[in-house]
Motif scaffolding. Structure first.
Motif, mmCIF file in Angstrom:
data_model
loop_
_atom_site.group_PDB
_atom_site.id
_atom_site.type_symbol
_atom_site.label_atom_id
_atom_site.label_comp_id
_atom_site.label_asym_id
_atom_site.label_seq_id
_atom_site.Cartn_x
_atom_site.Cartn_y
_atom_site.Cartn_z
ATOM 1 N N ILE A 172 0.849 -1.191 0.000
ATOM 2 C CA ILE A 172 0.000 0.000 0.000
ATOM 3 C C ILE A 172 0.884 1.240 0.000
ATOM 4 N N PHE A 173 0.734 2.054 -1.032
ATOM 5 C CA PHE A 173 1.439 3.330 -1.125
ATOM 6 C C PHE A 173 0.451 4.414 -0.685
ATOM 7 N N PRO A 174 0.641 4.984 0.499
ATOM 8 C CA PRO A 174 -0.334 5.943 1.042
ATOM 9 C C PRO A 174 -0.653 7.065 0.072
ATOM 10 N N GLN A 175 -1.944 7.370 -0.020
ATOM 11 C CA GLN A 175 -2.438 8.441 -0.874
ATOM 12 C C GLN A 175 -2.075 8.240 -2.354
ATOM 13 N N SER A 176 -1.752 7.005 -2.712
ATOM 14 C CA SER A 176 -1.341 6.753 -4.088
ATOM 15 C C SER A 176 -2.042 5.524 -4.667
ATOM 16 N N ARG A 177 -1.533 4.326 -4.386
ATOM 17 C CA ARG A 177 -2.076 3.130 -5.010
ATOM 18 C C ARG A 177 -1.812 1.913 -4.133
ATOM 19 N N THR A 178 -2.451 0.820 -4.474
ATOM 20 C CA THR A 178 -2.242 -0.465 -3.807
ATOM 21 C C THR A 178 -1.947 -1.510 -4.872
ATOM 22 N N GLU A 179 -0.897 -2.295 -4.653
ATOM 23 C CA GLU A 179 -0.499 -3.312 -5.614
ATOM 24 C C GLU A 179 -0.380 -4.679 -4.947
ATOM 25 N N VAL A 180 -0.659 -5.718 -5.718
ATOM 26 C CA VAL A 180 -0.370 -7.080 -5.275
ATOM 27 C C VAL A 180 1.149 -7.240 -5.229
ATOM 28 N N SER A 181 1.662 -7.774 -4.141
ATOM 29 C CA SER A 181 3.109 -7.900 -3.999
ATOM 30 C C SER A 181 3.678 -8.935 -4.959
ATOM 31 N N LYS A 182 4.943 -8.760 -5.309
ATOM 32 C CA LYS A 182 5.659 -9.793 -6.042
ATOM 33 C C LYS A 182 5.906 -10.975 -5.092
ATOM 34 N N ILE A 183 6.163 -12.128 -5.653
ATOM 35 C CA ILE A 183 6.385 -13.329 -4.845
ATOM 36 C C ILE A 183 7.784 -13.269 -4.244
ATOM 37 N N ASP A 184 7.844 -13.400 -2.924
ATOM 38 C CA ASP A 184 9.090 -13.310 -2.164
ATOM 39 C C ASP A 184 9.602 -14.731 -1.906
ATOM 40 N N ILE A 185 10.674 -15.111 -2.581
ATOM 41 C CA ILE A 185 11.202 -16.478 -2.463
ATOM 42 C C ILE A 185 11.731 -16.750 -1.054
ATOM 43 N N ASP A 186 12.407 -15.785 -0.455
ATOM 44 C CA ASP A 186 12.926 -15.988 0.900
ATOM 45 C C ASP A 186 11.796 -16.239 1.891
ATOM 46 N N GLN A 187 10.711 -15.456 1.768
ATOM 47 C CA GLN A 187 9.573 -15.666 2.659
ATOM 48 C C GLN A 187 8.931 -17.022 2.402
ATOM 49 N N ALA A 188 8.871 -17.435 1.140
ATOM 50 C CA ALA A 188 8.316 -18.744 0.806
ATOM 51 C C ALA A 188 9.141 -19.855 1.440
ATOM 52 N N ARG A 189 10.456 -19.745 1.393
ATOM 53 C CA ARG A 189 11.327 -20.764 2.001
ATOM 54 C C ARG A 189 11.143 -20.818 3.512
ATOM 55 N N GLU A 190 10.992 -19.653 4.128
ATOM 56 C CA GLU A 190 10.821 -19.599 5.579
ATOM 57 C C GLU A 190 9.515 -20.270 5.998
ATOM 58 N N THR A 191 8.440 -19.965 5.302
ATOM 59 C CA THR A 191 7.156 -20.594 5.615
ATOM 60 C C THR A 191 7.213 -22.091 5.380
ATOM 61 N N GLN A 192 7.880 -22.502 4.310
ATOM 62 C CA GLN A 192 7.998 -23.920 4.018
ATOM 63 C C GLN A 192 8.786 -24.645 5.100
ATOM 64 N N PHE A 193 9.789 -23.991 5.657
ATOM 65 C CA PHE A 193 10.562 -24.575 6.759
ATOM 66 C C PHE A 193 9.657 -24.858 7.953
ATOM 67 N N LEU A 194 8.821 -23.878 8.290
ATOM 68 C CA LEU A 194 7.891 -24.067 9.406
ATOM 69 C C LEU A 194 6.889 -25.178 9.117
ATOM 70 N N ARG A 195 6.366 -25.184 7.890
ATOM 71 C CA ARG A 195 5.375 -26.193 7.540
ATOM 72 C C ARG A 195 5.977 -27.595 7.575
ATOM 73 N N LEU A 196 7.168 -27.737 7.038
ATOM 74 C CA LEU A 196 7.814 -29.053 7.056
ATOM 75 C C LEU A 196 8.041 -29.519 8.491
ATOM 76 N N SER A 197 8.504 -28.616 9.338
ATOM 77 C CA SER A 197 8.730 -28.976 10.745
ATOM 78 C C SER A 197 7.442 -29.466 11.398
ATOM 79 N N LEU A 198 6.346 -28.758 11.139
ATOM 80 C CA LEU A 198 5.063 -29.140 11.724
ATOM 81 C C LEU A 198 4.586 -30.492 11.178
ATOM 82 N N GLU A 199 4.621 -30.649 9.858
ATOM 83 C CA GLU A 199 4.038 -31.845 9.273
ATOM 84 C C GLU A 199 4.869 -33.099 9.536
ATOM 85 N N LEU A 200 6.169 -32.952 9.712
ATOM 86 C CA LEU A 200 6.969 -34.105 10.110
ATOM 87 C C LEU A 200 6.533 -34.615 11.478
#
Length: 241
Positions: free
Chosen positions: A83-111
């Motif tokens: 969100i750019f205040p007083q300007s526009r809102t955009e869908v974020s680009k895909i963050d690979i580092d964040q995806a890896r971090e979430t996957q680490f948590l998910r793998l730990s849980l599901e194991l």
């Protein structure tokens, strides 16, 4: 509400829309808008970099701009909007580092979830997961990849509910937007859906056999597929990253 019935309510809502969910009246308009927008972002109906108009979204859903604003702020916290205040809102680009971090948590849980379930001798512990898997097979046969993807999440959620850690699953799932978008980009690849069903069947069979070592190996293999293909995904969709 028991595990099976709660998941089937969720499946009905996810597949057929919120009007079928008897619980929908208990949540606010902001929560409903948040869920709807999140689904459209994760499914890539709203693509990374796309601009979103608060006015247009409010008109589309027939609500004021206030719940739309609140929903967008929450999606920004989850990293799915910028969100750019007083300007526009955009869908974020895909963050690979964040995806890896979430996957680490998910793998730990599901194991741990599958290890616990493999040690549990209750005969009905996998009934909901089996039912969801049957629905997922039917979705693939019908060529409905959107429903297939939603049922994929419900399958893993069913395992977490069976292990009594559904709240942990919900926490991880609420931060899984980046990895989920990667998965949806990877899903149409030839053989990907059949591979998912193969692993889901193997996970259930090895849990029922009480084979903790085998189910751990299967879960690791299953959850590594998308990130292993990340370079190819980026090459096909460079504008999304």
């Amino acid at each position: 509400m028991n595990t099976q019935s709660s998941l089937l309510v969720e499946e009905d809502s996810t597949v057929f829309g919120p009007s079928h969910d008897p619980r929908i009246k208990r949540i606010s308009a902001s929560q409903q808008i948040h869920g709807a927008l999140r689904d459209r972002i994760v499914s890539l109906e709203f693509v990374p970099g796309q601009g979103l108009s608060r006015t247009e979204i409010a008109a589309y859903y027939g609500v004021s701009q206030t719940p739309v604003r609140d929903a967008m702020l929450k999606l920004e916290e989850e990293g799915l909007l910028i969100i750019f205040p007083q300007s526009r809102t955009e869908v974020s680009k895909i963050d690979i580092d964040q995806a890896r971090e979430t996957q680490f948590l998910r793998l730990s849980l599901e194991l741990e979830v599958t290890r616990c379930l493999a040690s549990d001798k209750r005969k009905d512990r996998l009934a909901t997961a089996r039912k969801v898997l049957t629905m997922q097979e039917a979705a693939l046969a019908a060529g409905d990849l959107g429903r297939f993807a939603r049922l994929d999440k419900l399958f893993h959620g069913a395992l977490c509910e069976a292990a009594g850690v559904q709240n942990l699953w919900r926490i991880i799932n609420s931060h899984s937007g980046h990895i989920d978008r990667l998965r949806n980009l990877n899903l149409p690849n030839p053989g990907k859906t059949a591979n998912i069903l193969h692993y889901h069947n193997q996970i259930l069979d090895k849990i029922e056999a009480g084979d903790t070592a085998a189910v751990e190996k299967t879960v690791r293999e299953h959850l590594s597929g998308t990130l292993a293909a990340v370079d190819q995904i980026i090459a096909r969709h460079p504008d999304y990253f």
